[in-house]
Design an enzyme around this catalytic site. Sequence first.
Site, PDB file in Angstrom:
ATOM      1  N   ASP A 134       0.836  -1.204   0.000  1.00 33.32           N
ATOM      2  CA  ASP A 134       0.000   0.000   0.000  1.00 33.32           C
ATOM      3  C   ASP A 134       0.870   1.252   0.000  1.00 33.32           C
ATOM      4  O   ASP A 134       1.952   1.253  -0.588  1.00 33.32           O
ATOM      5  CB  ASP A 134      -0.922  -0.033   1.228  1.00 33.32           C
ATOM      6  CG  ASP A 134      -2.307   0.531   0.951  1.00 33.32           C
ATOM      7  OD1 ASP A 134      -2.401   1.756   0.742  1.00 33.32           O
ATOM      8  OD2 ASP A 134      -3.278  -0.242   0.926  1.00 33.32           O
ATOM      9  N   HIS A 167      -4.034   5.805   3.462  1.00 37.03           N
ATOM     10  CA  HIS A 167      -4.734   4.594   3.010  1.00 37.03           C
ATOM     11  C   HIS A 167      -4.151   3.330   3.640  1.00 37.03           C
ATOM     12  O   HIS A 167      -4.883   2.481   4.177  1.00 37.03           O
ATOM     13  CB  HIS A 167      -4.660   4.530   1.483  1.00 37.03           C
ATOM     14  CG  HIS A 167      -5.497   3.464   0.854  1.00 37.03           C
ATOM     15  ND1 HIS A 167      -5.021   2.196   0.622  1.00 37.03           N
ATOM     16  CD2 HIS A 167      -6.763   3.470   0.373  1.00 37.03           C
ATOM     17  CE1 HIS A 167      -5.956   1.467   0.027  1.00 37.03           C
ATOM     18  NE2 HIS A 167      -7.033   2.219  -0.125  1.00 37.03           N
ATOM     19  N   ASN A 258     -13.897  -0.128  -6.804  1.00 38.58           N
ATOM     20  CA  ASN A 258     -14.992   0.799  -6.467  1.00 38.58           C
ATOM     21  C   ASN A 258     -15.536   1.462  -7.726  1.00 38.58           C
ATOM     22  O   ASN A 258     -15.618   2.684  -7.806  1.00 38.58           O
ATOM     23  CB  ASN A 258     -14.501   1.889  -5.505  1.00 38.58           C
ATOM     24  CG  ASN A 258     -14.054   1.342  -4.169  1.00 38.58           C
ATOM     25  OD1 ASN A 258     -14.286   0.179  -3.859  1.00 38.58           O
ATOM     26  ND2 ASN A 258     -13.406   2.176  -3.384  1.00 38.58           N
ATOM     27  N   SER A 321     -11.429  -1.386  -0.490  1.00 39.18           N
ATOM     28  CA  SER A 321     -10.140  -1.327   0.202  1.00 39.18           C
ATOM     29  C   SER A 321     -10.296  -1.633   1.678  1.00 39.18           C
ATOM     30  O   SER A 321      -9.355  -2.099   2.328  1.00 39.18           O
ATOM     31  CB  SER A 321      -9.512   0.064   0.050  1.00 39.18           C
ATOM     32  OG  SER A 321      -8.898   0.222  -1.194  1.00 39.18           O
TER      33      SER A 321
END
Length: 395
Positions: A134, A167, A258, A321
Amino acid sequence: MRRPIRGREEQMQRKIVSLKPGVPYSKYEKEIQQQGGKIIEHLPLINALLCEFPANRSVEVAGILSNNPHINRVDDDLPIKIINFFNPYFFFPIRKKETPKQMKQQIGWGVKRINCEDFLTVNPKRRVRVAVIDTGIQADHPDLRDNIKGGINITGNPADISDPNGHGTHVAGIIGALNNEIGIVGVMPKIDLYAVKVFNSKGEGSLTDIIRGLQWCINNRIKLINMSFGSPVDNPTFKEVFKKAYQSGLIMVAAAGNDAVEHKMQYPAIYPETIAVTSLNERNSISNFSSFGQGVDFIAPGDQILSTWNNGGYKVQSGTSMAAPHVTGAIAQILNKWGDLTPDQVKQHLKLTAQRLSLRPEYQGAGLIDVAKALKTDPKVSRYYSMVASYYGLS
C-alpha cells in the site's frame, strides 16, 4: 502506460521484457542498447527486465524484441493505483469525518458482522506475518506500533515506511489494530504487520513496483498479503506476476474495486490466484460503490469503517479497500489457529464456513466470511467436502 520520462534529449518509456529461461539476462544488454534502450533492473519473480526505450520508437522496438527467440514478450509497465473512494479514478462521494485522536476503544461493526468479537483476546500460537502492499503505515501510531515489525519502501528510501497518504494505515488498522483501551481493535490484534510501500502520496504506482513488493514478501517469508489496489486493464505480464506469487505460496487478498458506474472488477482481483472481496454495508447489502462479477470470492464489511489514520488518530473510510483487510485479518486468525495452509486450502475453508446472504452470487461469491465458524471447523473437514464435491462435479 506510464508517462514518458523526460531526458536531456528525448523522452523515454518503460517496458517489461520477459525472458525465456536458460539465458543470462546480461546477454540481452547489447541488443537492448542497439535499440536505443537501457536495462534498469532484473525482475527475478518473472525472469524479466525493466527497460527504458525512446518513446517515439517504443512500439517498433517491442515488435523487434518480441521476434527474438529468447524473449517471451514485451509489455507496458502499467500504472496501478490504490482503490480508494477519494481517488478520482475510483471516485464515489461518501461522507468523511475524523474523530478525536484518543478515544475509548470500540469494536467496529465490521468486526462484529464477521463474528470475530469473541476472538479478539486470542493469544497467538504463532505470530502470522502479514504484508500490507500500500502507501506505507504510520509505524508509531499508538494503536499499531507494537504490531509493526518492519517493511520496505519501494518508492524511495527503503527504510522509510511512513504513510503520507493514510490509506495503508487505515487498512493496517482493520487487519491488526491493538486490543488496548483506545481507538479501535483489528480483526487479529496480535499479529506481525509489514508495510510494503509501493505507492506514492497520491496512491500511484506501477506494475514493476508491485513486482518488487511481491518479491520482497517472498524473500522475507511473508505468508499473507493485503492488496487494496487495482487496475482496469491488464496484460500477460500482469497475469504472470500473480501466478508466480501464488505458486510461491503467497495468500493474496484483493479488493474488487470501487467502480460505482459500471461495477467492473479490477485486476488483480479478477485473477483466480487471488481472493477477491466486495463491500458489504450495515444493511447486509452490497455497497452501492462496489465492483462485482463472476470472479468474486467473498463479501466483507467495507462501508463507513472506522480505523487508524496517519495523523495518529482515526478516520471513517468506505471502499472495497476496507472490505479486503477484514478478510485478511480473518485469514490471519485461521492461520494462527490451524497452522500453515496453502492458498487453495484457505480459500476452500473460507468458502465452506461463509454465511450465505440473500444476494446474487456475483455480489457475494461464497458469502460473508464467518470467523467463528472458520475457527471452530477443522480445515480437514473443508478438504474432505472439497474432495467429495470435486468427485461429484459440484465444485
